[in-house]
Design an enzyme around this catalytic site. Structure first.
Site, PDB file in Angstrom:
ATOM      1  N   TRP A 282       2.945   3.043  -5.743  1.00  0.00           N
ATOM      2  CA  TRP A 282       2.054   2.074  -6.125  1.00  0.00           C
ATOM      3  C   TRP A 282       0.541   2.333  -5.391  1.00  0.00           C
ATOM      4  O   TRP A 282      -0.111   1.752  -5.655  1.00  0.00           O
ATOM      5  CB  TRP A 282       2.442   0.553  -5.788  1.00  0.00           C
ATOM      6  CG  TRP A 282       3.374   0.522  -4.439  1.00  0.00           C
ATOM      7  CD1 TRP A 282       4.689   0.312  -4.596  1.00  0.00           C
ATOM      8  CD2 TRP A 282       2.903   0.460  -3.221  1.00  0.00           C
ATOM      9  NE1 TRP A 282       4.956   0.461  -3.006  1.00  0.00           N
ATOM     10  CE2 TRP A 282       3.778   0.407  -2.417  1.00  0.00           C
ATOM     11  CE3 TRP A 282       1.436   0.594  -2.466  1.00  0.00           C
ATOM     12  CZ2 TRP A 282       3.719   0.366  -1.041  1.00  0.00           C
ATOM     13  CZ3 TRP A 282       1.365   0.761  -1.187  1.00  0.00           C
ATOM     14  CH2 TRP A 282       2.328   0.486  -0.478  1.00  0.00           C
TER      15      TRP A 282
ATOM     16  N   LYS B 202       8.143   6.909 -15.025  1.00  0.00           N
ATOM     17  CA  LYS B 202       8.431   5.600 -14.190  1.00  0.00           C
ATOM     18  C   LYS B 202       7.250   5.040 -13.303  1.00  0.00           C
ATOM     19  O   LYS B 202       7.619   5.667 -12.128  1.00  0.00           O
ATOM     20  CB  LYS B 202       9.670   5.786 -14.001  1.00  0.00           C
ATOM     21  CG  LYS B 202      10.274   4.667 -12.911  1.00  0.00           C
ATOM     22  CD  LYS B 202      10.493   3.249 -13.291  1.00  0.00           C
ATOM     23  CE  LYS B 202      10.785   2.434 -11.915  1.00  0.00           C
ATOM     24  NZ  LYS B 202       9.741   1.968 -11.115  1.00  0.00           N
TER      25      LYS B 202
ATOM     26  N   GLU C  10       7.617  14.571  -3.120  1.00  0.00           N
ATOM     27  CA  GLU C  10       6.230  14.178  -2.173  1.00  0.00           C
ATOM     28  C   GLU C  10       6.426  12.863  -1.432  1.00  0.00           C
ATOM     29  O   GLU C  10       6.414  11.926  -2.056  1.00  0.00           O
ATOM     30  CB  GLU C  10       5.004  14.295  -2.966  1.00  0.00           C
ATOM     31  CG  GLU C  10       3.671  14.540  -2.085  1.00  0.00           C
ATOM     32  CD  GLU C  10       2.915  13.556  -1.593  1.00  0.00           C
ATOM     33  OE1 GLU C  10       3.457  12.904  -0.436  1.00  0.00           O
ATOM     34  OE2 GLU C  10       2.178  13.028  -2.180  1.00  0.00           O
TER      35      GLU C  10
ATOM     36  N   CYS D 170       0.100   8.272   1.864  1.00  0.00           N
ATOM     37  CA  CYS D 170       0.965   9.368   2.650  1.00  0.00           C
ATOM     38  C   CYS D 170       0.257   9.961   3.494  1.00  0.00           C
ATOM     39  O   CYS D 170       1.045  10.869   4.561  1.00  0.00           O
ATOM     40  CB  CYS D 170       1.926   9.998   1.695  1.00  0.00           C
ATOM     41  SG  CYS D 170       0.739  10.585   0.444  1.00  0.00           S
TER      42      CYS D 170
ATOM     43  N   GLU E 287       6.805   5.796   9.544  1.00  0.00           N
ATOM     44  CA  GLU E 287       5.630   5.610   8.645  1.00  0.00           C
ATOM     45  C   GLU E 287       5.482   4.235   8.538  1.00  0.00           C
ATOM     46  O   GLU E 287       6.248   3.593   7.717  1.00  0.00           O
ATOM     47  CB  GLU E 287       5.826   6.158   7.253  1.00  0.00           C
ATOM     48  CG  GLU E 287       4.602   6.231   6.262  1.00  0.00           C
ATOM     49  CD  GLU E 287       4.911   7.022   5.031  1.00  0.00           C
ATOM     50  OE1 GLU E 287       5.718   6.816   4.231  1.00  0.00           O
ATOM     51  OE2 GLU E 287       3.979   7.934   4.632  1.00  0.00           O
TER      52      GLU E 287
HETATM   53  N1  LIG Z   1       4.403   9.288  -0.225  1.00  0.00           N
HETATM   54  C1  LIG Z   1       3.482   8.235  -0.635  1.00  0.00           C
HETATM   55  O1  LIG Z   1       2.676   8.278  -0.957  1.00  0.00           O
HETATM   56  C2  LIG Z   1       4.326   6.838  -0.896  1.00  0.00           C
HETATM   57  C3  LIG Z   1       5.262   6.366   0.320  1.00  0.00           C
HETATM   58  N2  LIG Z   1       5.703   5.243   0.396  1.00  0.00           N
HETATM   59  C4  LIG Z   1       6.739   4.593   1.389  1.00  0.00           C
HETATM   60  O2  LIG Z   1       7.604   3.951   1.056  1.00  0.00           O
HETATM   61  C5  LIG Z   1       7.628   2.689   1.533  1.00  0.00           C
HETATM   62  C6  LIG Z   1       8.387   1.715   0.672  1.00  0.00           C
HETATM   63  O3  LIG Z   1       7.606   1.635  -0.844  1.00  0.00           O
HETATM   64  P1  LIG Z   1       8.485   1.356  -1.951  1.00  0.00           P
HETATM   65  O4  LIG Z   1       7.611   1.101  -2.973  1.00  0.00           O
HETATM   66  O5  LIG Z   1       9.583   0.715  -1.760  1.00  0.00           O
HETATM   67  O6  LIG Z   1       8.760   3.139  -2.339  1.00  0.00           O
HETATM   68  P2  LIG Z   1       9.897   3.604  -3.060  1.00  0.00           P
HETATM   69  O7  LIG Z   1       9.970   5.169  -2.672  1.00  0.00           O
HETATM   70  O8  LIG Z   1      11.074   3.060  -3.115  1.00  0.00           O
HETATM   71  O9  LIG Z   1       9.273   3.412  -4.405  1.00  0.00           O
HETATM   72  C7  LIG Z   1       8.466   4.703  -5.172  1.00  0.00           C
HETATM   73  C8  LIG Z   1       8.828   4.790  -6.579  1.00  0.00           C
HETATM   74  O10 LIG Z   1      10.361   4.949  -6.769  1.00  0.00           O
HETATM   75  C9  LIG Z   1      11.085   4.248  -7.622  1.00  0.00           C
HETATM   76  N3  LIG Z   1      12.536   4.188  -7.095  1.00  0.00           N
HETATM   77  C10 LIG Z   1      12.987   3.198  -6.334  1.00  0.00           C
HETATM   78  N4  LIG Z   1      14.322   3.257  -5.944  1.00  0.00           N
HETATM   79  C11 LIG Z   1      14.660   4.250  -6.889  1.00  0.00           C
HETATM   80  C12 LIG Z   1      15.735   4.961  -6.971  1.00  0.00           C
HETATM   81  N5  LIG Z   1      17.031   4.721  -6.450  1.00  0.00           N
HETATM   82  N6  LIG Z   1      15.819   5.967  -8.334  1.00  0.00           N
HETATM   83  C13 LIG Z   1      14.601   6.366  -8.914  1.00  0.00           C
HETATM   84  N7  LIG Z   1      13.617   5.808  -8.544  1.00  0.00           N
HETATM   85  C14 LIG Z   1      13.418   4.755  -7.661  1.00  0.00           C
HETATM   86  C15 LIG Z   1      10.130   3.042  -7.416  1.00  0.00           C
HETATM   87  O11 LIG Z   1      10.474   1.976  -8.462  1.00  0.00           O
HETATM   88  P3  LIG Z   1      10.579   0.474  -8.025  1.00  0.00           P
HETATM   89  O12 LIG Z   1       8.950   0.171  -7.598  1.00  0.00           O
HETATM   90  O13 LIG Z   1      10.784  -0.233  -9.349  1.00  0.00           O
HETATM   91  O14 LIG Z   1      11.464   0.158  -7.067  1.00  0.00           O
HETATM   92  C16 LIG Z   1       8.815   3.566  -7.469  1.00  0.00           C
HETATM   93  O15 LIG Z   1       8.368   3.836  -8.855  1.00  0.00           O
HETATM   94  C17 LIG Z   1       6.340   2.498   2.053  1.00  0.00           C
HETATM   95  O16 LIG Z   1       6.004   1.397   2.957  1.00  0.00           O
HETATM   96  C18 LIG Z   1       5.748   3.888   2.311  1.00  0.00           C
HETATM   97  O17 LIG Z   1       6.144   4.005   3.621  1.00  0.00           O
HETATM   98  C19 LIG Z   1       5.384   4.415  -0.752  1.00  0.00           C
HETATM   99  C20 LIG Z   1       4.481   4.519  -1.860  1.00  0.00           C
HETATM  100  C21 LIG Z   1       3.889   5.786  -1.648  1.00  0.00           C
HETATM  101  C1  LIG Z   2      -1.369  16.066   1.375  1.00  0.00           C
HETATM  102  C2  LIG Z   2      -0.841  15.034   0.601  1.00  0.00           C
HETATM  103  C3  LIG Z   2      -1.806  14.501  -0.238  1.00  0.00           C
HETATM  104  C4  LIG Z   2      -1.474  13.305  -1.231  1.00  0.00           C
HETATM  105  C5  LIG Z   2      -2.562  12.719  -1.970  1.00  0.00           C
HETATM  106  C6  LIG Z   2      -2.288  11.557  -2.553  1.00  0.00           C
HETATM  107  C7  LIG Z   2      -2.774  10.479  -1.975  1.00  0.00           C
HETATM  108  C8  LIG Z   2      -2.957   9.392  -2.572  1.00  0.00           C
HETATM  109  C9  LIG Z   2      -3.452   8.301  -1.736  1.00  0.00           C
HETATM  110  O1  LIG Z   2      -4.107   8.597  -0.696  1.00  0.00           O
HETATM  111  O2  LIG Z   2      -3.381   7.129  -2.513  1.00  0.00           O
END
Ligand SMILES: NC(=O)C1=CN([C@@H]2O[C@H](COP(=O)(O)OP(=O)(O)OC[C@H]3O[C@@H](n4cnc5c(N)ncnc54)[C@H](OP(=O)(O)O)[C@@H]3O)[C@@H](O)[C@H]2O)C=CC1
Ligand SMILES: CCCCCC/C=C/C(=O)O
Length: 492
Positions: free
Chosen positions: A151, A175, A250, A284, A385
Site C-alpha cells: 500500500w 493484485k 523486495e 521500505c 521494521e
Molecule cells: N517492503 C515494502 O515496501 C513494504 C513493507 N511492508 C511491511 O509489512 C508490514 C505489514 O504490512 P502488510 O500490508 O500487512 O504487508 P503484506 O506483506 O502482508 O502485504 C503486501 C501485499 O501482499 C499481499 N498478501 C498478504 N498475504 C498474502 C499471501 N499469503 N499470499 C500472497 N499475497 C499476500 C497483501 O494483500 P492484502 O493487502 O490483501 O493483505 C498485499 O497486496 C508493514 O508494517 C511493513 O513493515 C508493508 C508494505 C510495503
Molecule cells: C532500495 C529499495 C527502493 C524501494 C523503492 C520503493 C520505495 C517506495 C516508497 O518509498 O514508497
C-alpha cells in the site's frame, strides 16, 4: 462513494460472489470507495485469461517494436492522468500529494524505458566447439507473471514489475493491497485505453490470504514479483519454490543512516529528517536507524529534534502539509506498539511518542514524528521494521564501529551516510551490506538503477537494464549442418 470493478480479460467485473469491501481515507477515516472482494474463483479466471492471452490471440504475434509502442503509449496516458492518479493514491494511502505527484510524473519513465528495451532483447550466436553446428540463444518470455504490491507506493511498485514483464512479452495479473486497490483499477483503465489486447493485463482485488495464495500457487503462473513484508515474502517464496516458480522479492528494511563528524551538518540534518519522516516513515528504504558519531551526537540530535518539531501534520492533499497520516489502522497500532516497546526497552523518547493531541487529526490515523535516543542496536526498536515515523538514534565512535552496527541486522535493503572524506566514502560504501547506498543524499531512486535487498530484504533486483532478465528465460538452439548423422550410440 465510488464503486469499482475488477479488470479481467479486458472486461470490468464484479467479484464472482458479488462481495465488496470498503476502502477508507486515512486522513479522516471515512469510507470513500467500494472494491470488489475477489476470491479464488476470480483469481483463477484472471490467470486463465492471462494464459490465453499469452498463448493465443494478438499479443504473442505482436512484434517487439509494437509491444514497445504500446508501453510508450501507456506512459503517455499515465503522464496525462498523473494528477488524477496521484489524488486517488493520496485518498487511499494518505501519502503527501507532493510525493505522489512526483511519483506519478516519474512513473511514465518506467514504461518509456522498458518500452524502449522491448526490441533490444537479443540472443547470441555462440561459437561452440562442435563441428557443423550452429548454436544460438533466444530470450523468451516466461508466461503469466503475477505482481503483488503493497500500500505504500502502489503504482510505482507496480511499474517496477509490469513494465519489464510486458516489454519481455509476458502477460500479467496484478493484485494490489486490499488497503489501496483503487489506483491500480484506475490505472487499468489506461491500459485498456492504450490498446493492449484483452487478458494481457488483469487486476484482481481482494485479500492476500485467498487471492494472493491462489495467484502464487496456480499452475499457469510462471513468476511472482512481490513487494511487502518479510513474513508474506517468506510465505510466497516457500509456496513458489514448491512448484519452481520464479520470484523477485523486495521486502523490509532497517536501513542505517550514518552521520560522520566531518559531514556537512545542515545537509545531513535535512537528509536524515526526510529519510525517516517523508512518507511518514512508511517506506521500505526509511533511514530508521540513525548512527551519529559521538563527537557531534548531542549537537546533531538537538538539531533534528528542533527541525522535526516544526513538521506540519495535516491533510495530505494540501501541499503545505509535511507529515501525513499512516495508511492503515493495523499499521497505526503496530507503530504505537513499537513506541511502547522502545520505552519499555529503556530508549529515551526525546520527541513525539504518541498520537497528536489535535481534534482534526484525531479523526485520522496520525502518529507524531518520534525520536528515540540512547538506543542500543540489540533493542527491538533497532532491529525490527516499524514502518512509521519513528527514528532510533545510536552513537558510535569509529568507522569500523559504524559499519559493524550498520551490518548488525537481518536486513540489507538500503543505507545512507554523510561525510566529505572520499577515502571513507569508498571504504564504507564497499563495507556496508545493502543493495543501495546513498552518500550525502537519501532515498533517490531511478528506473535505470538496480534496487533490491541483501539478506532478508529480498531476492533479485528491480529496475535497470538487467531486470528485464527477471521476466525471460534463455533457450539454446543447436542446428546441425552436417550432411550425415552417423554413430547412433554415442553422445555428440
Ligand atoms: N517492503 C515494502 O515496501 C513494504 C513493507 N511492508 C511491511 O509489512 C508490514 C505489514 O504490512 P502488510 O500490508 O500487512 O504487508 P503484506 O506483506 O502482508 O502485504 C503486501 C501485499 O501482499 C499481499 N498478501 C498478504 N498475504 C498474502 C499471501 N499469503 N499470499 C500472497 N499475497 C499476500 C497483501 O494483500 P492484502 O493487502 O490483501 O493483505 C498485499 O497486496 C508493514 O508494517 C511493513 O513493515 C508493508 C508494505 C510495503
Ligand atoms: C532500495 C529499495 C527502493 C524501494 C523503492 C520503493 C520505495 C517506495 C516508497 O518509498 O514508497
Amino acid at each position: 462513494m465510488q464503486t469499482y470493478k475488477m479488470f479481467i480479460d479486458g472486461k470490468w467485473e464484479d467479484a464472482a460472489n458479488g462481495d465488496t469491501f470498503e476502502t477508507k481515507n486515512p486522513f479522516n477515516g471515512q469510507t470513500w470507495a467500494a472494491i470488489p472482494k475477489g476470491g479464488r474463483e476470480d483469481a483463477e479466471r484472471a490467470v486463465e485469461a492471462a494464459h490465453r492471452a499469452f498463448t493465443s490471440g494478438p499479443w504473442p504475434k505482436l512484434t517487439a517494436s509494437a509491444r514497445g509502442h504500446l508501453l510508450r503509449r501507456l506512459g503517455d496516458l499515465i503522464a496525462e492522468n498523473a494528477e488524477h492518479l496521484a489524488t486517488i493514491e493520496v485518498t487511499d494511502n494518505g501519502k503527501l500529494i507532493n510525493e505522489m505527484l512526483f511519483q506519478l510524473k516519474y512513473i511514465p519513465q518506467w514504461y518509456y524505458y522498458f518500452g524502449g528495451l522491448a526490441d533490444k532483447i537479443e540472443g547470441a550466436v555462440i561459437p561452440i566447439d562442435k563441428a557443423d553446428t550452429l548454436n544460438f540463444t533466444r530470450n523468451e518470455p516466461l508466461g503469466v507473471c503475477v505482481g503483488i504490491t503493497p500500500w505504500n507506493s502502489p503504482l510505482l511498485l507496480l511499474a517496477y514489475k509490469l513494465a519489464p514483464a510486458l516489454a519481455a512479452g509476458n502477460t500479467f495479473v496484478a493484485k494490489p493491497s486490499e488497503f489501496t486497490s483503487a489506483s491500480t483499477l484506475e490505472f487499468a483503465k489506461l491500459v485498456e485505453q492504450a490498446g493492449f489486447p484483452a487478458g494481457v493485463f488483469n487486476v484482481v482485488t481482494g485479500f492476500g490470504a485467498d487471492v494472493g495464495e491462489t495467484l502464487t500457487t496456480h499452475r499457469y503462473v510462471a513468476k511472482i514479483a512481490f513487494t511487502g513484508s518479510e513474513g508474506t515474502g517468506r510465505k510466497i517464496g516457500e509456496l513458489a519454490a514448491r512448484n519452481f516458480k520464479k520470484v523477485t522479492l523486495e521486502l523490509g528494511g532497517k536501513s542505517p543512516h550514518i552521520v560522520f563528524d566531518d559531514a556537512e551538518i545542515d545537509n545531513a540534518v535535512n537528509g536524515v529528517i526526510s529519510g525517516i519522516f517523508a512518507a511518514t516513515g512508511q517506506t521500505c528504504i526509511a533511514g530508521s536507524r540513525l548512527l551519529v558519531q559521538r563527537k557531534i551526537h548531542d549537537q546533531f540530535l538537538e538539531k533534528i529534534v528542533n527541525l522535526a518539531k516544526t513538521a506540519r501534520m495535516g491533510d495530505p492533499l494540501l501541499t503545505s502539509t509535511q507529515v501525513g497520516p499512516v495508511t492503515t489502522p493495523p499499521q497505526l497500532e503496530k507503530i504505537l506498539g513499537y513506541i511502547n516497546i522502545a520505552k519499555g526497552e529503556g530508549a529515551e523518547c526525546v520527541l513525539g511518542g504518541g498520537r497528536p493531541d489535535n481534534a482534526e487529526l484525531s479523526r485520522g490515523w496520525f502518529v507524531e514524528p518520534t525520536i528515540f535516543s540512547g538506543v542500543r542496536n540489540d533493542m527491538r526498536i533497532a532491529q525490527e521494521e516499524v514502518f512509521g515515523p519513528v527514528l532510533a538514534v545510536i552513537p558510535f565512535d569509529s568507522d569500523e564501529e559504524a559499519v559493524h552496527i550498520a551490518n548488525d541486522t537481518n536486513y540489507g535493503l538500503a543505507a545512507g551516510f554523510w561525510t566529505q572524506d572520499m577515502r571513507r566514502i569508498l571504504k564504507v560504501s564497499a563495507a556496508i551490506q545493502a543493495g543501495t547506498i546513498w552518500v550525502n543524499t537519501y532515498r533517490v531512486i531511478s528506473y535505470m538503477s538496480p534496487l533490491g535487498g541483501y539478506k532478508h530484504s529480498g531476492i533479485g533486483r528491480e529496475n535497470g537494464i538487467a531486470s528485464i532478465q527477471n521476466y525471460m528465460q534463455t533457450k539454446s538452439v543447436m542446428i546441425s549442418t552436417a550432411e550425415d548423422v552417423a554413430n547412433p550410440f554415442i553422445m555428440r
